[in-house]
Design a protein around this motif. Structure first.
Motif, PDB file in Angstrom:
ATOM      1  N   GLY A 123     -72.810 -17.939  91.291  1.00 45.48           N
ATOM      2  CA  GLY A 123     -72.710 -17.021  92.290  1.00 45.48           C
ATOM      3  C   GLY A 123     -71.353 -16.936  92.801  1.00 45.48           C
ATOM      4  O   GLY A 123     -70.789 -16.317  93.470  1.00 45.48           O
ATOM      5  N   SER A 124     -70.537 -17.909  92.270  1.00 46.27           N
ATOM      6  CA  SER A 124     -68.952 -17.843  92.553  1.00 46.27           C
ATOM      7  C   SER A 124     -68.176 -16.794  92.082  1.00 46.27           C
ATOM      8  O   SER A 124     -67.139 -16.512  92.246  1.00 46.27           O
ATOM      9  N   GLY A 125     -68.704 -15.939  90.963  1.00 46.17           N
ATOM     10  CA  GLY A 125     -68.216 -14.754  90.527  1.00 46.17           C
ATOM     11  C   GLY A 125     -67.386 -15.176  89.195  1.00 46.17           C
ATOM     12  O   GLY A 125     -66.814 -14.214  88.554  1.00 46.17           O
ATOM     13  N   LYS A 126     -67.805 -16.145  88.619  1.00 47.90           N
ATOM     14  CA  LYS A 126     -67.437 -16.488  87.172  1.00 47.90           C
ATOM     15  C   LYS A 126     -67.832 -15.542  86.003  1.00 47.90           C
ATOM     16  O   LYS A 126     -66.711 -14.954  85.335  1.00 47.90           O
ATOM     17  N   SER A 127     -68.928 -15.134  86.101  1.00 45.78           N
ATOM     18  CA  SER A 127     -69.538 -14.367  85.042  1.00 45.78           C
ATOM     19  C   SER A 127     -68.783 -12.865  85.358  1.00 45.78           C
ATOM     20  O   SER A 127     -68.546 -11.911  84.433  1.00 45.78           O
ATOM     21  N   THR A 128     -68.807 -12.585  86.285  1.00 47.58           N
ATOM     22  CA  THR A 128     -68.290 -11.076  86.728  1.00 47.58           C
ATOM     23  C   THR A 128     -66.614 -11.035  86.246  1.00 47.58           C
ATOM     24  O   THR A 128     -66.425 -10.105  85.933  1.00 47.58           O
ATOM     25  N   LEU A 129     -65.908 -12.117  86.862  1.00 47.83           N
ATOM     26  CA  LEU A 129     -64.615 -12.040  86.357  1.00 47.83           C
ATOM     27  C   LEU A 129     -64.496 -11.932  84.773  1.00 47.83           C
ATOM     28  O   LEU A 129     -63.730 -11.216  84.239  1.00 47.83           O
ATOM     29  N   ALA A 130     -65.286 -12.497  84.118  1.00 45.96           N
ATOM     30  CA  ALA A 130     -65.466 -12.315  82.668  1.00 45.96           C
ATOM     31  C   ALA A 130     -65.703 -11.186  82.133  1.00 45.96           C
ATOM     32  O   ALA A 130     -65.090 -10.736  81.290  1.00 45.96           O
ATOM     33  N   LYS A 131     -66.618 -10.655  82.594  1.00 50.07           N
ATOM     34  CA  LYS A 131     -66.816  -9.090  82.413  1.00 50.07           C
ATOM     35  C   LYS A 131     -65.900  -8.172  82.644  1.00 50.07           C
ATOM     36  O   LYS A 131     -65.546  -7.124  81.890  1.00 50.07           O
ATOM     37  N   LEU A 132     -65.074  -8.334  83.692  1.00 53.09           N
ATOM     38  CA  LEU A 132     -64.097  -7.578  84.037  1.00 53.09           C
ATOM     39  C   LEU A 132     -62.849  -7.769  83.078  1.00 53.09           C
ATOM     40  O   LEU A 132     -62.149  -6.933  82.649  1.00 53.09           O
ATOM     41  N   LEU A 133     -62.550  -8.984  82.574  1.00 53.39           N
ATOM     42  CA  LEU A 133     -61.510  -9.433  81.599  1.00 53.39           C
ATOM     43  C   LEU A 133     -61.641  -8.781  80.388  1.00 53.39           C
ATOM     44  O   LEU A 133     -60.814  -8.126  79.747  1.00 53.39           O
ATOM     45  N   ILE A 134     -63.080  -8.627  80.137  1.00 51.67           N
ATOM     46  CA  ILE A 134     -63.295  -8.041  78.543  1.00 51.67           C
ATOM     47  C   ILE A 134     -63.748  -6.543  78.786  1.00 51.67           C
ATOM     48  O   ILE A 134     -63.994  -5.864  77.730  1.00 51.67           O
ATOM     49  N   ARG A 135     -63.667  -6.371  79.905  1.00 57.40           N
ATOM     50  CA  ARG A 135     -63.810  -4.742  80.074  1.00 57.40           C
ATOM     51  C   ARG A 135     -65.149  -4.083  80.007  1.00 57.40           C
ATOM     52  O   ARG A 135     -65.268  -2.998  79.541  1.00 57.40           O
ATOM     53  N   LEU A 136     -66.261  -4.994  80.188  1.00 60.36           N
ATOM     54  CA  LEU A 136     -67.731  -4.604  80.321  1.00 60.36           C
ATOM     55  C   LEU A 136     -68.038  -3.875  81.493  1.00 60.36           C
ATOM     56  O   LEU A 136     -69.071  -3.314  81.899  1.00 60.36           O
ATOM     57  N   ASP A 137     -67.112  -4.027  82.569  1.00 61.54           N
ATOM     58  CA  ASP A 137     -67.168  -3.633  83.931  1.00 61.54           C
ATOM     59  C   ASP A 137     -65.787  -3.287  84.431  1.00 61.54           C
ATOM     60  O   ASP A 137     -64.732  -4.001  83.530  1.00 61.54           O
ATOM     61  N   ARG A 138     -65.630  -2.323  85.372  1.00 63.24           N
ATOM     62  CA  ARG A 138     -64.107  -1.901  85.913  1.00 63.24           C
ATOM     63  C   ARG A 138     -63.927  -2.405  87.103  1.00 63.24           C
ATOM     64  O   ARG A 138     -64.837  -2.592  87.964  1.00 63.24           O
ATOM     65  N   PRO A 139     -62.693  -2.967  87.184  1.00 64.02           N
ATOM     66  CA  PRO A 139     -62.348  -3.534  88.614  1.00 64.02           C
ATOM     67  C   PRO A 139     -62.282  -2.590  89.687  1.00 64.02           C
ATOM     68  O   PRO A 139     -62.104  -1.455  89.279  1.00 64.02           O
ATOM     69  N   THR A 140     -62.756  -3.127  90.845  1.00 67.66           N
ATOM     70  CA  THR A 140     -62.453  -2.263  92.088  1.00 67.66           C
ATOM     71  C   THR A 140     -60.791  -2.020  92.373  1.00 67.66           C
ATOM     72  O   THR A 140     -60.332  -1.051  92.675  1.00 67.66           O
TER      73      THR A 140
END
Length: 341
Positions: A47-64
């Motif tokens: 829950g610290s945000g590690k996987s979310t950060l990875a998905k943002l970096l590889i652009r599987l998700d878009r940053p706010t």
């Protein structure tokens, strides 16, 4: 090792909207770079945000908010063909679960040929040959090309996952807990494979894990996350020997026997209702008034070391009273962490 950055995020923020109109901030203003040819470990509690950060970096998700650069190009807002051309062929991911990340209805040869087919690389014969060559490179018998994932062991399936990530000759691989579901002996084999591939192919890794022993063995630098923020970044051996942030000190102490562990008080706060000031202050044994009012920036505490703490190094190895409000003692060469309370 190439000291130039292969990837960099600046001011990265990711909010998720939840019922009631509130926002859950999973990543909160992260600045981080992955250098060419290095392994950067990303650690922290669930829950610290590690996987979310990875998905943002590889652009599987878009940053706010914030920016993402990869191989010198701003990829923050790329979409469609530009994203495929700039990111998908040069950045890849190895997932935690080899049993769920591989299509159970595809033969292994087709799993490996799929990235080439998707990007229109070569004809069918060339793709089959490339898949067989890659299987040999990761230590698999090319005869496995005709098998289905369920016919392979967990370690063999994870080698397939590594091979698939390599098919388009990436410069950066994001490995999200790639050894977590494997037996200890198989974990060592996969880690050794990743190290050999890094040396041979000049790869960079962002390696996400909970295994601090693996971090110390495998990574060049380590970045520590807590509640969506980076709290410390630095050379792995130096961070382990002399952690600057209290949260890092607690993590490192978990490798000690129970008598010498630093156990934070309470539970991790909700990312929906974050503490004011320092996000770790409610659990920190050296917190004081300033920690409740001022957000500590990630600043350099030593050459190549940064930490987000108003009092870096105070909670450190050496046997001092953890609740003392005295200046930090000099670092110890062979530290033993003291227990709290």
């Amino acid at each position: 090792m190439n000291t130039e950055d292969v990837a960099r995020v600046t001011g990265l923020v990711k909010d998720f909207r939840i019922p009631g109109g509130k926002a859950l901030r999973a990543v909160d203003g992260v600045d981080l770079a992955v250098r060419g040819g290095e392994t950067l470990a990303l650690v922290g509690e669930s829950g610290s945000g590690k996987s979310t950060l990875a998905k943002l970096l590889i652009r599987l998700d878009r940053p706010t908010a914030g920016t993402i650069e990869f191989e010198g190009a701003d990829i923050t807002a790329l979409r469609g063909a530009a994203l495929r051309r700039t990111v998908r062929r040069r950045m890849a991911m190895v997932f935690q679960s080899s049993s769920t990340s591989l299509n159970p209805y595809q033969r292994i040869g087709d799993v490996l040929a799929e990235p080439l087919r998707s990007h229109r690389v070569g004809d069918a014969a060339a793709r089959r040959a490339a898949a067989a060559e890659m299987m040999e490179r990761v230590g698999l018998d090319p005869a496995f090309a005709g098998r289905y994932p369920h016919e392979l062991s967990g370690g063999q399936r994870q080698r397939v996952g590594v091979a698939r990530a390599l098919m388009l000759n990436p410069s950066l691989i994001i490995a999200d807990e790639p050894t977590a579901s494997l037996d200890v002996s198989v974990q060592a084999q996969v880690v050794n494979l990743l190290q050999d591939l890094q040396h041979d192919l000049d790869l960079s890794y962002l390696f996400i894990t909970h295994d601090l022993g693996l971090v110390r063995h495998f990574s060049h630098r380590v970045a520590v996350m807590y509640l969506g923020r980076l709290v410390e970044v630095g050379d792995t051996e130096r961070v382990f020997a002399d952690p600057a942030h209290p949260y890092t000190a607690t993590l490192v102490s978990m490798q000690r026997d129970a008598e010498h562990r630093i156990v934070p008080v309470g539970d991790v706060p909700s990312p929906i209702d974050r503490p004011s000031g320092c996000v770790f202050r409610a659990r920190c044994p050296i917190a004081r008034d300033r920690c409740a009012t001022d957000v500590p920036p990630l600043t350099e505490t030593a050459p190549g070391r940064t930490a987000a703490c108003h009092f870096p190094g105070e909670l450190r190895p050496g046997g001092a009273d953890l609740h003392a409000r005295t200046p930090a003692a000099p670092p110890l060469a062979d530290p033993i962490l003291t227990k709290s309370g």
